[in-house]
Design a protein around this motif. Structure first.
Motif, mmCIF file in Angstrom:
data_model
loop_
_atom_site.group_PDB
_atom_site.id
_atom_site.type_symbol
_atom_site.label_atom_id
_atom_site.label_comp_id
_atom_site.label_asym_id
_atom_site.label_seq_id
_atom_site.Cartn_x
_atom_site.Cartn_y
_atom_site.Cartn_z
ATOM 1 N N THR B 410 0.867 -1.176 0.000
ATOM 2 C CA THR B 410 0.000 0.000 0.000
ATOM 3 C C THR B 410 0.901 1.222 0.000
ATOM 4 O OG1 THR B 410 -1.532 -1.243 1.362
ATOM 5 C CG2 THR B 410 -1.950 1.102 1.135
ATOM 6 N N ASN B 411 0.919 1.920 -1.078
ATOM 7 C CA ASN B 411 1.686 3.164 -1.156
ATOM 8 C C ASN B 411 0.746 4.320 -0.891
ATOM 9 O OD1 ASN B 411 4.526 2.837 -1.959
ATOM 10 N ND2 ASN B 411 3.613 1.640 -3.607
ATOM 11 N N LYS B 412 1.057 5.088 0.140
ATOM 12 C CA LYS B 412 0.204 6.237 0.438
ATOM 13 C C LYS B 412 1.023 7.492 0.180
ATOM 14 C CE LYS B 412 -2.604 4.161 4.041
ATOM 15 N NZ LYS B 412 -3.037 4.262 5.432
ATOM 16 N N VAL B 413 0.590 8.251 -0.779
ATOM 17 C CA VAL B 413 1.298 9.492 -1.062
ATOM 18 C C VAL B 413 0.514 10.623 -0.407
ATOM 19 C CG1 VAL B 413 2.195 11.002 -2.839
ATOM 20 C CG2 VAL B 413 2.122 8.545 -3.217
ATOM 21 N N VAL B 414 1.116 11.211 0.623
ATOM 22 C CA VAL B 414 0.443 12.283 1.346
ATOM 23 C C VAL B 414 0.874 13.595 0.721
ATOM 24 C CG1 VAL B 414 0.066 13.303 3.596
ATOM 25 C CG2 VAL B 414 0.505 10.871 3.421
ATOM 26 N N LEU B 415 -0.058 14.255 0.085
ATOM 27 C CA LEU B 415 0.251 15.517 -0.575
ATOM 28 C C LEU B 415 0.123 16.650 0.427
ATOM 29 C CD1 LEU B 415 -1.791 14.819 -3.797
ATOM 30 C CD2 LEU B 415 0.631 14.490 -3.433
ATOM 31 N N PRO B 416 0.767 17.766 0.181
ATOM 32 C CA PRO B 416 0.660 18.859 1.150
ATOM 33 C C PRO B 416 -0.767 19.396 1.238
ATOM 34 C CG PRO B 416 1.931 19.501 -0.759
ATOM 35 C CD PRO B 416 1.714 18.048 -0.880
ATOM 36 N N GLU B 417 -1.055 19.982 2.366
ATOM 37 C CA GLU B 417 -2.384 20.523 2.593
ATOM 38 C C GLU B 417 -2.659 21.603 1.543
ATOM 39 O OE1 GLU B 417 -2.887 22.361 6.380
ATOM 40 O OE2 GLU B 417 -4.946 21.663 6.553
ATOM 41 N N GLY B 418 -3.828 21.544 0.969
ATOM 42 C CA GLY B 418 -4.203 22.543 -0.011
ATOM 43 C C GLY B 418 -3.947 22.135 -1.442
ATOM 44 N N SER B 419 -3.402 20.938 -1.663
ATOM 45 C CA SER B 419 -3.193 20.532 -3.056
ATOM 46 C C SER B 419 -4.480 19.927 -3.608
ATOM 47 C CB SER B 419 -2.033 19.551 -3.158
ATOM 48 O OG SER B 419 -2.109 18.591 -2.145
ATOM 49 N N LYS B 420 -4.615 20.039 -4.906
ATOM 50 C CA LYS B 420 -5.879 19.646 -5.541
ATOM 51 C C LYS B 420 -5.633 18.723 -6.720
ATOM 52 C CE LYS B 420 -8.422 23.795 -4.315
ATOM 53 N NZ LYS B 420 -7.255 24.589 -3.817
ATOM 54 N N ASN B 421 -6.706 18.081 -7.147
ATOM 55 C CA ASN B 421 -6.732 17.235 -8.336
ATOM 56 C C ASN B 421 -5.590 16.236 -8.405
ATOM 57 O OD1 ASN B 421 -8.838 18.942 -9.088
ATOM 58 N ND2 ASN B 421 -7.374 20.342 -10.092
ATOM 59 N N PRO B 422 -5.439 15.413 -7.394
ATOM 60 C CA PRO B 422 -4.352 14.436 -7.488
ATOM 61 C C PRO B 422 -4.691 13.323 -8.472
ATOM 62 C CG PRO B 422 -5.572 14.116 -5.459
ATOM 63 C CD PRO B 422 -6.209 15.280 -6.152
ATOM 64 N N SER B 423 -3.685 12.878 -9.209
ATOM 65 C CA SER B 423 -3.878 11.729 -10.091
ATOM 66 C C SER B 423 -2.571 10.973 -10.142
ATOM 67 C CB SER B 423 -4.281 12.191 -11.485
ATOM 68 O OG SER B 423 -3.249 12.971 -12.028
ATOM 69 N N ALA B 424 -2.686 9.650 -10.254
ATOM 70 C CA ALA B 424 -1.495 8.819 -10.223
ATOM 71 C C ALA B 424 -1.297 8.146 -11.567
ATOM 72 C CB ALA B 424 -1.613 7.769 -9.129
ATOM 73 N N VAL B 425 -0.035 7.996 -11.967
ATOM 74 C CA VAL B 425 0.302 7.278 -13.196
ATOM 75 C C VAL B 425 1.244 6.154 -12.804
ATOM 76 C CG1 VAL B 425 1.388 7.434 -15.443
ATOM 77 C CG2 VAL B 425 0.077 9.368 -14.556
ATOM 78 N N VAL B 426 0.771 4.927 -12.938
ATOM 79 C CA VAL B 426 1.559 3.769 -12.535
ATOM 80 C C VAL B 426 1.701 2.866 -13.749
ATOM 81 C CG1 VAL B 426 1.800 1.989 -10.776
ATOM 82 C CG2 VAL B 426 0.399 3.985 -10.303
ATOM 83 N N PRO B 427 2.895 2.326 -14.004
ATOM 84 C CA PRO B 427 3.094 1.513 -15.209
ATOM 85 C C PRO B 427 2.373 0.175 -15.200
ATOM 86 C CG PRO B 427 5.089 1.605 -13.898
ATOM 87 C CD PRO B 427 4.164 2.601 -13.328
ATOM 88 N N VAL B 466 2.762 10.930 -9.305
ATOM 89 C CA VAL B 466 1.508 11.480 -8.769
ATOM 90 C C VAL B 466 1.474 12.956 -9.121
ATOM 91 C CG1 VAL B 466 0.188 11.982 -6.706
ATOM 92 C CG2 VAL B 466 1.367 9.809 -6.897
ATOM 93 N N TYR B 467 0.476 13.328 -9.886
ATOM 94 C CA TYR B 467 0.351 14.723 -10.318
ATOM 95 C C TYR B 467 -0.640 15.445 -9.425
ATOM 96 C CZ TYR B 467 2.742 13.469 -14.621
ATOM 97 O OH TYR B 467 3.673 13.058 -15.526
ATOM 98 N N TYR B 468 -0.386 16.703 -9.130
ATOM 99 C CA TYR B 468 -1.352 17.473 -8.349
ATOM 100 C C TYR B 468 -1.103 18.963 -8.555
ATOM 101 C CZ TYR B 468 2.494 17.877 -5.003
ATOM 102 O OH TYR B 468 3.705 18.118 -4.429
ATOM 103 N N ASP B 469 -2.126 19.746 -8.233
ATOM 104 C CA ASP B 469 -2.009 21.207 -8.287
ATOM 105 C C ASP B 469 -1.718 21.717 -6.896
ATOM 106 O OD1 ASP B 469 -2.613 21.516 -10.981
ATOM 107 O OD2 ASP B 469 -4.750 21.219 -10.558
ATOM 108 N N PHE B 470 -0.836 22.679 -6.820
ATOM 109 C CA PHE B 470 -0.523 23.218 -5.494
ATOM 110 C C PHE B 470 -0.150 24.685 -5.618
ATOM 111 C CE2 PHE B 470 2.472 24.044 -1.990
ATOM 112 C CZ PHE B 470 1.642 23.728 -0.926
#
Lengths: 809, 505
Positions: B410-427, B466-470
């Motif tokens: 289980t990989n948990k990517v904790v993004l900073p507070e206030g980031s938006k629209n997370p999406s992951a790209v895994v092969p 993992v892409y996100y807006d910040f």
């Protein structure tokens, strides 16, 4: 700057003597008049208070940080034995909430009896840490329970230092208070119980103890019902935290009695005492572990007796005020003669009731307090704990260091003049000296008293020396400047009206007006104040002597600091579950205990029972999460004796005892390979003694050769056949090529090659410090081998005798 | 009906064997001989039956398209050196049909599909020096009608194979937990023996002209192996074949019983938390539940033997593991829930860091241990800004410990507070979830991208994004909050000191 601080302290000093008398009278004008002589004081107090505040802050930081050696040198981990239990309880509390906590029946310990944790534990520490954890989590600060537990003790020792400041300030003023606080912040005795990770009741309880005393003195000085109520609440917290609360509930009545006997009865004394007994007892009874003990055991009788006495005295004073002296005399003789008869009757009934109970209404630990030899005579389980032994002289020097020499000076300082507060401190000291002499653990109660006394002594000595020097300087400058005297009186009188107003609010409103007046006043009025003081107190030493004395005092203090830091860093910060040793090739870590507990927790069934000597019970339940037979809460002597008997029995009998207790694993601690001295072989005499105390077939002389427990070739056969010997030394001889040299006992072991028939080694840690054995299952009866079974039945006849020995059959 | 019994044949032989051995454990050697004879006879009969049945069914049961392809040569190399089985299959496929074929199917028996961790394919062009590798896409095929539930994977070729044309395809796949310890329980002094089951011929929906299978064992100590002539053992290699003209779906069960003392380190569950702080740090916390998945330990554990005779005592156990961490790693810790574990070494170099960890105790068969590894990394090595202004984290997916199988990661990517629209790209395919985490002084919480995957092998240690807006303003939220709290505290103190709230004047 240094001189300035000194003068601040010395200035602050003179005030409370006066305050002690002034407060209860609310004599506002008198205040002002006294203060007139020191007109610059408001500014100086304002500045002094800010300074004192920062000094206190630094003392808090010091108290906290000196206890972090254990984290820095080792790691952030819970220490020793009892803290593991407290940690486990705290985990339960944070996970399940307060109501489940009260009703918690722990089936992981004292198998098969279990233990009601909620009703048998002092919940103060647990609730404190649990609350801190909860507050932090509500602020989204995700500290783990462990971290909170590790740092609870250092935080509370900072609080304790501040409480000591408050208490000493009430007795002898700010200077003494600050000195006492700084001494308490690093007194080794208290450090030993409150280093980071030492998550034990005492860490919180010492703060509660000092704070309760402070509130008592505060009430006594002010006569304020507000403080009296706070005092009861603080006492309640103390009851929650530690069994040592009985010290408070006996010491305060003693002091009250002392005041009454010495004719110091006042309404303030009544307000300080009566609410404490009523409210305090009611609150104490709320704590499940105390419950009705708060009114039923002898430990609390003194407080009720004095409660009656103080009411009689109050009544007498009241009647004395109503009646004319002659009438009073008549009434007194009448009452006393009737009262004496009634009293004798009551006392007789009381004595009869108390005497009818087997222990005379006293618990074993309390009895051993009154009679130091009681425990070693009758209760081996109390005597077997090292912290219940009387201390040695070196331990005094180790634990309070130079304070031991300063205390007498402090007592003398308290007698000039003797106030209610200072008499209380003296009484506290005397009682705690006695108790610390009985039990080394109670050195902890003595340490704050010693710190307060030494703080008073040091600050008094400092006061005298600096005053002498200042007097000398002022005389010197006077002789140089002849016209200096003209300016001084002018300044002296001008801000008088301000000062009167200032001083009145001074304590109530935290120096606010003085802040306002800050600009009006100037800071050049040192000389007159010194003059006025020197007129009041003629004690002035020659300047050379005082400089020399000052030097010596600073040297003494420096020595104390060095010792305390050393004690904190080297002596008291080892967590005892991790051991380290320095060798020529660097640091070596012995982490065997956790290795064994981790192994147990991961590689045995959840419901397996582990038998070990009770020392490791708390750790096993907390770290390995396995059910234990006995643990450090030694409430059931028979159960412990059963384990002791098993350990000192031959293998077969031991197997039967353990099997009847559902035990699957037996854990022994063995230090012979690496030289770890507090292992089970060294504790073995207590297993024999405690076991033999309940099951008489275990006889101590069977294990002794020439009055000693020996494991070498001189050892007795009973010793060599005991389970403890076998489990400790099983295949030990193969480690050093046939010698079997035990590095703790410094000898070759007696019996080198033997096999285990009923136990099987399942795990031994890297340094052999913990060895875990499994009970072999009962062997199947083999069909068709009639001859052997016949021989077995013949050999079984003596064995049937041994089975009777099994206390569980 | 006959075909249904096909894949059961190894099972039957196993039952027979196990049953007989369990009945009379003390007379093992004799039984082994008997069983061996019985089994080889049985397998021979069964494979004959299988062949017969296949020749019956080949025209009717199979989908029409694959039969037009055939495999000219096939070479399979199975590496049994560790507990992770790596298989390389080199096929030369030829199209005999009229229409061009764009897909090549691979067939796996159902037990293997369950343990198949990874499958990759590549097209090989050129020979020797000019050899070039072109990765191909492999997908589970929707063909469900293989005999006995055989599962198919379909390789999409780069260019459709024209009629008569041929192509070389290299397929590599990884099987986990396919080595079955036998005996199931061993004592401390015994070596660990395992069984491996497969088929001597390659299971394929196509006819294979010529094929060989080479199985590499970790040592020469092979207790027994099924002989399907021609088969031979040369040192650490078992060779089956060459077999010629095998019809589709031919399957000859083989059983190899050999010694494998490699650590069977299996991480039952791994939870990795990757926390991004835009203040320049990437904090990784990994929670491990490690187990020795080899033969279970039986009886006592004698430390004296373990320490004095390490070569023959507890040979299959393992003491230490090596975790490969990224370079420039800092503040590494290694602990479990009862505190720090002191037995670890960190070696850092310019290109990589190696953390050698020892569990608290040596892991014998079936023993478990849990621990946590945590470390910090400089953010600029892993966080980048993409062309469209999004930020993305580029980090490795799998378990950093070498040669371990992870049952569930289980990989948990904790993004900073206030980031938006997370999406992951895994092969590769993973389960994707979103969570919210509250930590130090958070108010709205931090978005967490949770990526879960089962059956992970070291080959999965590829990068994912993992892409996100910040907006950088959010970085200042917590410092501002703290300063404002203190500011108001001081303001309150000042106000209090300037107020006179006493009743008495």
């Amino acid at each position: 700057m240094k001189a300035l601080i000194d003068s601040e302290i010395s200035r602050a000093h003179t005030k409370p003597h006066i305050r002690g008398f002034r407060r209860p009278l609310m004599a506002v004008p008198v205040d002002g008049i006294i203060k007139q002589s020191t007109p610059s004081s408001s500014l100086r107090f304002a500045f002094g208070n800010v300074l004192a505040f920062f000094i206190l802050l630094l003392i808090g930081v010091l108290a906290f940080s000196i206890r972090l050696f254990s984290v820095i040198k080792y790691e952030s981990v819970i220490h020793e034995f009892d803290p593991y239990f407290n940690y486990r309880v705290t985990q339960f509390l944070t996970k399940n909430g307060i109501y489940d906590f009260w009703n918690w029946f722990d089936d992981r310990t004292w198998y098969p009896l279990g233990r009601v944790i909620g009703g048998t534990v002092y919940p103060g520490l647990t609730l404190t840490a649990g609350t801190i954890w909860k507050v932090l989590h509500s602020l989204n600060i995700p500290l783990s329970v462990e971290t909170v537990c590790v740092f609870t003790a250092p935080v509370f020792s900072a609080f304790a230092a501040w409480a000591a400041y408050l208490l000493t300030k009430e007795v002898k003023g700010t200077g003494a208070g600050l000195t006492a606080a700084v001494l308490l912040a690093m007194v080794p005795s208290y450090i030993s119980r409150s280093v980071a990770g030492s998550y034990d009741n005492e860490a919180v309880a010492i703060f509660a103890l000092i704070f309760t005393f402070y509130l008592y003195i505060k009430t006594l000085n002010t006569g304020s019902l507000f403080y009296a109520t706070l005092n009861s609440i603080s006492y309640f917290y103390m009851v929650c935290s530690w069994g040592g609360y009985t010290f408070i509930i006996n010491l305060i009545p003693m002091h009250v009695l002392l005041c009454i006997v010495t004719g110091r009865y006042s309404s303030r004394l009544y307000i300080a005492y009566a609410p404490l007994v009523v409210l305090g007892t009611l609150l104490a009874a709320l704590v499940p572990v105390v419950g009705f003990n708060a009114v039923m055991t002898s430990e609390h009788f003194a407080s009720f007796l004095v409660f009656i006495v103080i009411h009689v005295v109050a009544l007498a004073y009241y009647i004395k005020g109503m009646l004319s002296p002659k009438m009073f005399k008549v009434a007194a003789t009448l009452v006393i003669s009737v009262g004496l008869v009634v009293c004798i009757g009551v006392v007789a009934v009381l004595v009869a009731v108390v005497a009818s109970s087997p222990t005379k209404g006293w618990s074993g630990r309390s009895l051993s307090l009154l009679d130091p030899t009681y425990a070693s005579k009758y209760i081996p389980i109390i005597a077997s704990v090292s912290e219940h032994q009387p201390p040695t002289w070196p331990s005094y020097f180790m634990d309070i260091n130079v304070l031991a020499f300063l205390v007498p000076a402090g007592i003398i300082a308290c007698f000039s003049p003797l106030s209610d507060a200072s008499s209380f401190v003296i009484l506290y000291l005397v009682m705690s000296v006695y108790f610390s002499g009985v039990m080394v653990r109670l050195m902890l109660v003595f340490a704050p008293a010693a710190c307060i006394m030494s703080g008073i002594a040091l600050s008094e000595a400092f006061d005298v020396c600096t005053r002498s020097i200042k007097y000398y300087i002022s005389k010197l400058s006077e002789s140089l400047q002849t016209d200096a005297g003209d300016i001084v009186p002018g300044n002296n009188t001008s801000p008088q009206s301000d000062v009167i107003k200032t001083d009145k609010k001074d304590d109530l409103l935290k120096e606010r007006p003085s802040r306002k007046n800050k600009k009006k006043e100037k800071e050049n009025i040192e000389k007159p104040s010194v003059k006025s003081k020197t007129e009041k107190r003629p004690l002035v030493l020659p300047v050379e002597a005082s400089i020399f004395a000052l030097f010596l005092i600073i040297l003494l203090a420096a020595f104390y600091v060095i010792h305390s830091v050393w004690a904190a860093a080297e002596a008291y910060s080892a967590p005892s579950i991790v051991l380290t040793s320095h060798s020529h090739d660097g640091l070596h870590v012995f982490d065997d205990f956790r290795e064994a507990y981790a192994w147990l927790s991961h590689n045995t069934e959840v419901d397996d029972k582990v038998a070990s000597w009770w020392d490791y019970g708390y750790q096993t339940t907390a770290m390995a999460n396995r059910t234990v037979i006995v643990d450090n809460n030694t409430w059931n002597n028979t159960h412990i004796a059963t384990v002791g008997t098993a350990m000192s029995s031959p293998e077969k009998d031991a197997w039967q005892i353990f099997n009847s207790l559902d035990v699957k694993y037996v854990l022994v601690v063995f230090g012979g390979l690496v030289g770890y001295p507090s292992d089970d072989i060294n504790k073995f005499l207590w297993m024999v003694r405690i076991g033999g105390g309940v099951f008489p077939h275990i006889k101590e002389p069977d294990y002794l050769r020439d009055g000693q427990y020996r494991i070498d070739s001189q050892a007795t056969p009973t010793m060599l056949n005991s389970l403890m010997y076998k489990l400790s030394y099983f295949r030990f001889v193969e480690t050093d090529g046939g010698k079997g040299y035990d590095r703790v006992r410094r000898t070759e072991i007696g019996k080198k090659y033997f096999k285990l028939t009923h136990f099987e080694e399942v795990f031994t840690t890297h340094h052999w410090m913990v060895r875990i054995y499994k009970l072999k299952p009962q062997r199947n009866r083999i069909r068709g081998k009639t001859k052997k079974s016949k021989s077995k039945t013949t050999s079984a006849t003596p064995r049937s005798g041994t089975t009777k020995r099994n206390p569980w059959h | 009906m006959l075909a249904k019994t096909l894949f059961r044949t190894p099972d039957i032989s196993q039952h027979l064997r196990l049953g007989s051995i369990l009945l009379l454990p003390r007379e093992k050697t004799r039984v082994n001989m008997e069983v061996f004879v019985a089994r080889s006879r049985l397998t021979l009969i069964l494979s004959l039956l299988a062949l017969l049945s296949l020749s019956f069914r080949s025209s009717s049961s199979l989908p029409s398209s694959p039969s037009e392809l055939q495999i000219l040569t096939a070479e399979r190399r199975i590496d049994l050196a560790s507990h992770i089985i790596r298989v390389v299959l080199t096929l030369k496929v030829q199209n005999d049909g009229a229409s061009p074929a764009s897909n090549v199917l691979l067939a796996f028996p159902p037990p293997q599909v369950k343990h198949l961790a990874l499958i990759q394919a590549a097209e090989i062009t050129g020979k020797k020096k000019k050899k070039a590798v072109h990765p191909l896409d492999v997908k589970p095929s929707d063909h469900t009608d293989g005999p006995n539930g055989a599962k198919f994977f379909s390789i999409s070729l780069r260019n459709p194979l024209t009629s008569g044309g041929s192509v070389s395809v290299e397929v590599s796949y990884i099987l986990t937990q396919s080595l079955e310890p036998f005996p199931v329980e061993i004592s401390q002094s015994e070596p660990q023996l395992v069984l491996y089951r497969d088929s001597s011929s390659i299971l394929s929906p196509y006819a294979i002209k010529q094929q060989t299978t080479v199985i590499r064992t970790p040592s020469t100590k092979v207790e027994s192996f099924t002989r399907v002539e021609p088969s031979s053992q040369i040192r650490t290699e078992l060779k089956y074949g060459p077999y010629v003209d095998q019809s589709p779906y031919s399957f000859t069960p083989i059983l190899i019983h050999f010694e494998n003392n490699n650590p069977f380190a299996v991480v039952e569950e791994l939870v990795r938390e990757i926390e991004i702080s835009h203040w320049g740090n990437l904090q990784i916390t990994e929670h491990y539940t490690l187990v020795h998945n080899g033969a279970k330990h039986k009886g006592g554990f004698s430390r004296v033997e373990y320490q004095s005779r390490p070569s023959i005592s507890g040979v299959s156990s393992f003491k230490h593991l090596v975790a490969k961490l990224p370079p420039r790693v800092h503040s590494v810790y290694y602990r479990d829930n009862i505190g720090n574990i002191s037995t670890s070494h960190l070696r850092t170099s310019y290109s990589k860091s190696e953390l050698e960890i020892e569990p608290r105790y040596p892991l014998l068969g079936g023993w478990k241990a849990t621990f946590v590894i945590g470390y910090g990394l400089p953010l600029q090595d892993f966080l980048f800004e993409s062309n469209d202004g999004k930020r993305y984290l580029n980090f490795t997916f799998g378990c950093p410990i070498a040669e371990t199988v992870v049952n569930k990661i289980t990989n948990k990517v904790v993004l900073p507070e206030g980031s938006k629209n997370p999406s992951a790209v895994v092969p590769f395919s993973v389960d994707n979830r979103a969570e919210t985490k509250y930590t130090y002084l958070d108010i709205v919480g931090r978005p967490v991208v949770v990526l879960e995957k089962e059956n992970v092998v070291p080959e999965h240690n590829s990068h994912f994004q993992v892409y996100y807006d910040f907006h950088p303003m959010f970085m200042l939220a917590e410092p501002l909050m703290l300063t404002s709290v203190f500011f108001f505290l001081f303001v309150a103190a000042v106000a209090y000191l300037h107020m006179d709230i006493s009743i008495r004047k």
